[in-house]
Write an enzyme that holds these catalytic residues in place. Structure first.
Site, PDB file in Angstrom:
ATOM      1  N   CYS A 198      -3.152   7.989   4.579  1.00 51.19           N
ATOM      2  CA  CYS A 198      -3.018   7.550   3.198  1.00 51.19           C
ATOM      3  C   CYS A 198      -4.323   7.679   2.439  1.00 51.19           C
ATOM      4  CB  CYS A 198      -2.508   6.117   3.149  1.00 51.19           C
ATOM      5  SG  CYS A 198      -3.505   4.962   4.098  1.00 51.19           S
ATOM      6  N   GLU A 201       0.863  -1.177   0.000  1.00 54.65           N
ATOM      7  CA  GLU A 201       0.000   0.000   0.000  1.00 54.65           C
ATOM      8  C   GLU A 201       0.896   1.222   0.000  1.00 54.65           C
ATOM      9  OE1 GLU A 201      -2.098   2.956   2.803  1.00 54.65           O
ATOM     10  OE2 GLU A 201      -2.444   0.897   3.488  1.00 54.65           O
TER      11      GLU A 201
END
Length: 516
Positions: free
Chosen positions: A296, A257
């Protein structure tokens, strides 16, 4: 000298042999504790986890492993107040932001405990129904999933030292795979403390959970073919992981990720002051300021019809003006610090890059900090940028500033808006705001290919929706392209990463004896 935090590896607490790296209070500036992993026998640590922790976990059923997760939840709840204190000191977060990390982790663990219990007293999972391999039903194929006989190396980013640990560890442990956690150094204290509490409580088999609180040097070298690595962090580091011999040559499974330029999109026809318009404004401000924009999943690009560009700039700026920034110990502060002075420098550098392509619509940098010295504290006020030519402002589609920064962009029509959303080159999440259900559904399908999650907000879910940036364990977390190409959570889908799918070809009697 500050306390040196120990590492838990090979079933025992071990101190590094170096001087250690200090962790700082990002608001007050003083050192808190030190971390160090110099001199650790990493080969021993990984071997112990595989052989001792892995064997002990695989000997249990899914239901029994789910009970371990439930026991971890009780340990964390008993020590919750201490975790909030550490988060305030080491991450500079206000209480609500600490809760996103700490309580979010506990909730995620609880969900996997519940889901795992429902899997029952089995040690392998059926994958579909048996299929004939010919006209005669005497020989069939049954797919099943079994835990990989390796270790899960979980490398986490600095922004979620609690949730980042447990959202990976929960499905791994439930799957029967031991975990070696490597938190980002800057905020490793909370991760280390949580692991320590769980280890001290004796709720897990020896070797099931380890933590390396110092350097990551040498960790990837220890990975063997049946191990897995799950990483959250920068695209640059992700590239190093993907090219490491463990992944490139030994076929270690990797989940990544990475960076993500997430967007929020107001659909055409929503006028200033409409419910959908106001919901967009509220969510943008929340996502810019929760954890000081260090998420994020935070909104980085705000896509609105050109006709409402000025009204959106004014409305978002007005709400940002009400955000007080400074010491999270002061109850009047709404937004705390960035994680470090180094991160503050990075945000300032990124802002300078974007300002060459966009104008400042709201600037919170000039406002005084509350109970914090600007020469010491890693605090910065929120900044809203804008670019009237969304196509020409290439940098806003390429550069992510990991802080309280977002850019407002106008679009001409729906096709243009969708094209701009895709310009993020792969994102974790986009959120859509409007009242026309058909148009929202069509737009959701149109942007889905470049997003891991599409969050649709209509007036009827104003109080019910979970939030653009909140990662819920029921939904997938991850995204294609620059977002890393990985996938975490999503309920029991997360278990697939830690399992090997195998087809057993045999008679119906043998397949029945598998006990699935």
């Amino acid at each position: 000298m500050t306390e040196l935090l120990t590492n838990y590896a090979a079933g025992r607490w071990q101190a590094g042999t170096g001087n250690g790296t200090p962790l700082f209070d990002p608001v007050l500036g003083h050192a808190l504790v030190r971390v160090d992993s110099t001199g650790l026998d990493l080969a021993e640590a990984f071997s112990f986890a595989r052989q001792q922790g892995g064997a002990a976990l695989r000997a249990l059923t899914y239901r029994e492993r789910a009970a371990l997760l439930a026991a971890i939840v009780k340990v964390l709840l008993a020590n919750r107040d201490a975790y909030y204190e550490i988060a305030t000191a080491n991450a500079g977060t206000v209480k609500n932001d600490s809760g996103v990390d700490i309580d979010g982790a506990i909730f995620t663990l609880g969900q996997y405990a519940k889901w795992g219990d429902a899997l029952g007293d089995v040690r392998a999972l059926r994958d579909g129904d048996a299929a004939r391999l010919g006209k005669d039903p005497a020989f069939q194929s049954q797919h099943l999933s079994v835990p990989t006989q390796g270790v899960a190396l979980c490398i986490n980013a600095f922004n979620f030292p609690s949730w980042g640990l447990w959202e990976k560890a929960a499905p791994a442990l439930l799957s029967g795979v031991p975990v070696i956690a490597k938190p980002a150094t800057a905020t490793a204290w909370l991760t280390q403390r949580m692991v320590k509490d769980v280890v001290d409580a004796g709720v897990l088999p020896a070797g099931a959970l380890s933590v390396i609180a110092g350097s990551s040097a040498g960790l990837m070298d220890q990975l063997q073919p049946f191990d897995v690595v799950s990483f959250t962090g920068s695209a640059e580091t992700a590239g190093i992981i993907r090219s490491h011999p463990a992944v490139a040559q030994r076929s270690v499974r990797a989940n990544i990720e990475a960076d993500s330029l997430n967007s929020a999109l107001l659909l055409p026809g929503e006028a200033p002051g409409s419910e959908a318009f106001d919901l967009l404004v509220r969510e943008v401000v929340r996502e810019m300021t929760v954890k000081s924009g260090q998420k994020c999943t935070a909104i980085r690009r705000i896509l609105v019809p050109a006709a409402v560009y000025d009204a959106a700039a004014e409305a978002i700026g007005a709400k940002l003006a009400g955000i007080s920034v400074g010491n999270p110990r002061n109850d009047s502060v709404r937004m705390g610090a960035l994680v470090s002075r180094a991160q503050l420098a990075s945000v300032r550098e990124g802002l300078a890059t974007l300002q060459a392509h966009a104008q400042v619509l709201y600037d919170g940098r000039d406002r005084p900090l509350v109970d914090a010295d600007p020469a010491v504290a890693a605090c910065i006020g929120p900044v809203l940028l804008g670019a009237r030519d969304a196509d020409a402002a290439q940098a806003v589609h390429d550069v992510e500033v990991f802080g309280p920064v977002a850019t407002l962009l106008p679009y001409r029509d729906s096709a243009h808006a969708i094209a701009l959303a895709h310009r993020g080159q792969g994102s974790l999440v986009t959120s859509l705001y409007g009242s026309d259900e058909t148009a929202l559904a069509q737009t959701a399908l149109a942007v889905a290919a470049s997003h891991g999650r599409v969050h649709v907000v209509t007036p009827d879910v104003a109080q019910a929706h979970s939030g653009h940036g909140n990662v819920m364990p029921m939904s997938q977390h991850g995204g294609p392209g620059r977002a890393g190409g990985g996938a975490e959570l999503g309920g029991l889908r997360a278990l697939a990463f830690y399992h090997q799918r195998t087809a057993v070809q045999a008679s119906p009697g043998v397949l029945a004896a598998l006990g699935l």
